[in-house]
Design a protein around this motif. Sequence first.
Motif, PDB file in Angstrom:
ATOM      1  N   GLU A 173      44.721  35.937  42.554  1.00  0.00           N
ATOM      2  CA  GLU A 173      45.478  35.333  41.464  1.00  0.00           C
ATOM      3  C   GLU A 173      44.900  33.987  41.047  1.00  0.00           C
ATOM      4  OE1 GLU A 173      48.099  35.187  38.488  1.00  0.00           O
ATOM      5  OE2 GLU A 173      47.967  36.864  39.900  1.00  0.00           O
ATOM      6  N   ARG A 174      44.426  33.207  42.024  1.00  0.00           N
ATOM      7  CA  ARG A 174      43.941  31.860  41.703  1.00  0.00           C
ATOM      8  C   ARG A 174      42.679  31.888  40.840  1.00  0.00           C
ATOM      9  NH1 ARG A 174      42.255  33.041  46.879  1.00  0.00           N
ATOM     10  NH2 ARG A 174      40.115  32.474  47.462  1.00  0.00           N
ATOM     11  N   PHE A 175      42.031  33.054  40.730  1.00  0.00           N
ATOM     12  CA  PHE A 175      40.809  33.161  39.942  1.00  0.00           C
ATOM     13  C   PHE A 175      41.008  33.919  38.626  1.00  0.00           C
ATOM     14  CE2 PHE A 175      38.623  33.078  44.303  1.00  0.00           C
ATOM     15  CZ  PHE A 175      38.339  31.720  44.215  1.00  0.00           C
ATOM     16  N   ARG A 176      42.215  34.340  38.328  1.00  0.00           N
ATOM     17  CA  ARG A 176      42.428  35.210  37.176  1.00  0.00           C
ATOM     18  C   ARG A 176      42.079  34.543  35.843  1.00  0.00           C
ATOM     19  NH1 ARG A 176      45.721  39.727  38.329  1.00  0.00           N
ATOM     20  NH2 ARG A 176      44.956  40.512  40.346  1.00  0.00           N
ATOM     21  N   ALA A 177      42.169  33.206  35.784  1.00  0.00           N
ATOM     22  CA  ALA A 177      41.877  32.502  34.532  1.00  0.00           C
ATOM     23  C   ALA A 177      40.400  32.137  34.387  1.00  0.00           C
ATOM     24  CB  ALA A 177      42.729  31.236  34.430  1.00  0.00           C
ATOM     25  N   ARG A 178      39.585  32.502  35.361  1.00  0.00           N
ATOM     26  CA  ARG A 178      38.162  32.161  35.349  1.00  0.00           C
ATOM     27  C   ARG A 178      37.374  33.108  34.451  1.00  0.00           C
ATOM     28  NH1 ARG A 178      36.519  29.494  40.146  1.00  0.00           N
ATOM     29  NH2 ARG A 178      34.394  29.919  39.455  1.00  0.00           N
ATOM     30  N   ARG A 179      36.084  32.798  34.282  1.00  0.00           N
ATOM     31  CA  ARG A 179      35.211  33.666  33.492  1.00  0.00           C
ATOM     32  C   ARG A 179      34.819  34.878  34.345  1.00  0.00           C
ATOM     33  NH1 ARG A 179      29.521  31.652  31.010  1.00  0.00           N
ATOM     34  NH2 ARG A 179      30.653  29.670  31.161  1.00  0.00           N
ATOM     35  N   LEU A 180      35.388  36.032  34.011  1.00  0.00           N
ATOM     36  CA  LEU A 180      35.194  37.260  34.780  1.00  0.00           C
ATOM     37  C   LEU A 180      34.404  38.269  33.959  1.00  0.00           C
ATOM     38  CD1 LEU A 180      38.812  37.676  36.239  1.00  0.00           C
ATOM     39  CD2 LEU A 180      36.827  36.628  37.359  1.00  0.00           C
ATOM     40  N   HIS A 181      33.658  39.107  34.663  1.00  0.00           N
ATOM     41  CA  HIS A 181      32.861  40.149  34.006  1.00  0.00           C
ATOM     42  C   HIS A 181      33.031  41.450  34.783  1.00  0.00           C
ATOM     43  CE1 HIS A 181      29.569  42.130  31.942  1.00  0.00           C
ATOM     44  NE2 HIS A 181      28.969  42.367  33.103  1.00  0.00           N
ATOM     45  N   ARG A 182      33.436  42.488  34.077  1.00  0.00           N
ATOM     46  CA  ARG A 182      33.623  43.794  34.719  1.00  0.00           C
ATOM     47  C   ARG A 182      32.246  44.468  34.829  1.00  0.00           C
ATOM     48  NH1 ARG A 182      38.639  46.586  34.548  1.00  0.00           N
ATOM     49  NH2 ARG A 182      39.205  45.355  32.698  1.00  0.00           N
ATOM     50  N   HIS A 183      31.654  44.409  36.015  1.00  0.00           N
ATOM     51  CA  HIS A 183      30.334  45.000  36.243  1.00  0.00           C
ATOM     52  C   HIS A 183      30.426  46.523  36.204  1.00  0.00           C
ATOM     53  CE1 HIS A 183      26.199  45.044  37.593  1.00  0.00           C
ATOM     54  NE2 HIS A 183      26.509  45.792  38.634  1.00  0.00           N
ATOM     55  N   ASN A 184      31.423  47.057  36.880  1.00  0.00           N
ATOM     56  CA  ASN A 184      31.771  48.476  36.802  1.00  0.00           C
ATOM     57  C   ASN A 184      33.202  48.615  37.312  1.00  0.00           C
ATOM     58  OD1 ASN A 184      31.673  48.727  39.724  1.00  0.00           O
ATOM     59  ND2 ASN A 184      29.450  48.891  39.562  1.00  0.00           N
ATOM     60  N   ALA A 185      33.683  49.839  37.469  1.00  0.00           N
ATOM     61  CA  ALA A 185      35.080  50.029  37.857  1.00  0.00           C
ATOM     62  C   ALA A 185      35.394  49.459  39.227  1.00  0.00           C
ATOM     63  CB  ALA A 185      35.427  51.524  37.823  1.00  0.00           C
ATOM     64  N   SER A 186      34.390  49.326  40.066  1.00  0.00           N
ATOM     65  CA  SER A 186      34.610  48.879  41.445  1.00  0.00           C
ATOM     66  C   SER A 186      34.181  47.451  41.703  1.00  0.00           C
ATOM     67  CB  SER A 186      33.859  49.807  42.422  1.00  0.00           C
ATOM     68  OG  SER A 186      34.271  51.147  42.263  1.00  0.00           O
ATOM     69  N   VAL A 187      33.484  46.826  40.765  1.00  0.00           N
ATOM     70  CA  VAL A 187      32.931  45.485  40.988  1.00  0.00           C
ATOM     71  C   VAL A 187      33.283  44.570  39.821  1.00  0.00           C
ATOM     72  CG1 VAL A 187      30.845  44.118  41.309  1.00  0.00           C
ATOM     73  CG2 VAL A 187      31.019  46.383  42.364  1.00  0.00           C
ATOM     74  N   THR A 188      33.907  43.447  40.154  1.00  0.00           N
ATOM     75  CA  THR A 188      34.207  42.404  39.174  1.00  0.00           C
ATOM     76  C   THR A 188      33.470  41.142  39.591  1.00  0.00           C
ATOM     77  OG1 THR A 188      36.417  43.342  38.864  1.00  0.00           O
ATOM     78  CG2 THR A 188      36.041  41.120  38.022  1.00  0.00           C
ATOM     79  N   LEU A 189      32.779  40.522  38.642  1.00  0.00           N
ATOM     80  CA  LEU A 189      31.998  39.319  38.912  1.00  0.00           C
ATOM     81  C   LEU A 189      32.686  38.103  38.310  1.00  0.00           C
ATOM     82  CD1 LEU A 189      28.484  40.745  37.939  1.00  0.00           C
ATOM     83  CD2 LEU A 189      29.582  40.777  40.200  1.00  0.00           C
ATOM     84  N   MET A 190      32.559  36.971  38.985  1.00  0.00           N
ATOM     85  CA  MET A 190      33.130  35.717  38.503  1.00  0.00           C
ATOM     86  C   MET A 190      32.026  34.661  38.430  1.00  0.00           C
ATOM     87  SD  MET A 190      36.274  33.463  40.099  1.00  0.00           S
ATOM     88  CE  MET A 190      35.354  32.849  41.533  1.00  0.00           C
ATOM     89  N   ARG A 191      31.950  33.968  37.289  1.00  0.00           N
ATOM     90  CA  ARG A 191      30.912  32.953  37.099  1.00  0.00           C
ATOM     91  C   ARG A 191      31.211  31.723  37.964  1.00  0.00           C
ATOM     92  NH1 ARG A 191      26.672  29.635  36.897  1.00  0.00           N
ATOM     93  NH2 ARG A 191      25.278  30.127  35.165  1.00  0.00           N
ATOM     94  N   THR A 192      30.198  31.245  38.655  1.00  0.00           N
ATOM     95  CA  THR A 192      30.345  30.028  39.450  1.00  0.00           C
ATOM     96  C   THR A 192      30.402  28.809  38.528  1.00  0.00           C
ATOM     97  OG1 THR A 192      27.935  30.131  39.739  1.00  0.00           O
ATOM     98  CG2 THR A 192      29.301  30.854  41.586  1.00  0.00           C
ATOM     99  N   THR A 193      31.265  27.856  38.903  1.00  0.00           N
ATOM    100  CA  THR A 193      31.405  26.628  38.119  1.00  0.00           C
ATOM    101  C   THR A 193      30.349  25.608  38.536  1.00  0.00           C
ATOM    102  OG1 THR A 193      32.893  25.595  39.716  1.00  0.00           O
ATOM    103  CG2 THR A 193      33.899  26.997  38.013  1.00  0.00           C
ATOM    104  N   ALA A 194      30.272  24.525  37.806  1.00  0.00           N
ATOM    105  CA  ALA A 194      29.323  23.460  38.140  1.00  0.00           C
ATOM    106  C   ALA A 194      29.624  22.880  39.522  1.00  0.00           C
ATOM    107  CB  ALA A 194      29.360  22.367  37.074  1.00  0.00           C
ATOM    108  N   ASP A 195      30.903  22.661  39.837  1.00  0.00           N
ATOM    109  CA  ASP A 195      31.257  22.107  41.145  1.00  0.00           C
ATOM    110  C   ASP A 195      30.891  23.074  42.265  1.00  0.00           C
ATOM    111  OD1 ASP A 195      32.193  19.733  40.132  1.00  0.00           O
ATOM    112  OD2 ASP A 195      34.305  20.338  40.120  1.00  0.00           O
ATOM    113  N   GLU A 196      31.134  24.358  42.033  1.00  0.00           N
ATOM    114  CA  GLU A 196      30.765  25.352  43.049  1.00  0.00           C
ATOM    115  C   GLU A 196      29.253  25.422  43.194  1.00  0.00           C
ATOM    116  OE1 GLU A 196      34.685  28.187  42.226  1.00  0.00           O
ATOM    117  OE2 GLU A 196      32.756  28.657  41.302  1.00  0.00           O
TER     118      GLU A 196
END
Length: 418
Positions: A297-320
């Motif tokens: 839930e804490r990442f739901r507002a982040r930049r997400l990309h549906r790679h496929n039905a089983s894999v979701t990717l999240m963009r790393t931020t500058a701080d990360e």
Amino acid sequence: MLTLPVAASLHAAAYVAGTFDTKGRELMFVKQCLERRGLRVVTVDLSTSGRPSSASIHPREVARHHPQGEPAVFSKDRGTAVTAMAQAFERFVLTRRDLGGLVGAGGSGGTSLVTQGMRALPVGLPKVMVSTMASGDTRGWVGPSDICMMYSVTDVSGLNRISERVLANAAHALAGMMAHAASLPASASKPAIGLTMFGVTTPCVQALTRMLADDYDCLVFHATGVGGQSMEKLAGSGLLQGVIDVSTTEVADEIVGGVLSAGPTRMDVFARHALPYVGSCGALDMVNFGSWDSVPERFRARRLHRHNASVTLMRTTADECRAIGEFIARKLDAMQGPVRFLIPDGGVSQIDRPGQPFHDPEADRVLFAAIEANFRAGPDRQLRRLPLHINDEAFAQALASAWHEVAAPRQRARGASA
């Protein structure tokens, strides 16, 4: 019964390990099956109950291999005792010069005990674990090793028409592996190197392997957490001449909390073994999760990309990215062998390009700056920034050239000793 021709040809013994106070009958059955195949057998008792033992190796003999000795193992708390015995067994197996294969049988406790020792053994040495826990996620027990997990079907509790068949199959599998070691392929005449690849760095690694395949046996590892661990397991076992760590993406999952972390010890093997290391920033723009609904839930507002039905990717931020870069620099600084680390200023993955969903030049800039600021340079420790994308052919060529630089002294030494 016809026996395999192993007794005369093998000096090594088959080891049967487990808790003989509760699984003695079943483990002795495995022993008998192995002996009928012509193998010499050593039984190892990992019990912590203090009861008399029928095994060749008494629990106290194993316990003496714990760094704090027997008292650390035979404590009043069962959980502490089992954990300590597993640590003792891990050290014990490394002292056995006649260990040609290892088989165990047990429930969750026995599986944890035996597989900790198995994971310490070299890849290629036969290992079979009959377990009530084998019908599910076995990563915690197998890890980066080549352990054969066999589901027991019934509990490992007594001998019956099912358990006898399963235990006999496990024994015969171990005997077969010990008697018929695989012949080395033609590629084994070339030195082996490890390379890490992710889907979004595939063009780079495929180009790199084409450039090196004539001279090296290129072992490519999928950087899914256990992939990086497996590569480093082989490096630590002396089975790799060095690595080209193109895709260090597992570090992003470790820092941010994704599902494909290789753990906090990623890259530590090169601080213990002076192997040539060439690395890069492959896929450090992303953190991995499962299906879309599995993203915390804490990442739901982040930049997400549906790679496929089983894999979701999240963009790393500058701080990360800053934290990731500092982590990598610390690991590079601790390495004992020659190091080349190449930074692709044009982007670190297939989806980190202009017009692609994870293109973020500022986050990349912070990542690269953190690595550069904390990297300890030296005569044979170099950091290079290139105005290229990681999947450009020219970047693969730069990685290949860097590899030839760090590997050349090692190759000359091999040639002189031949």
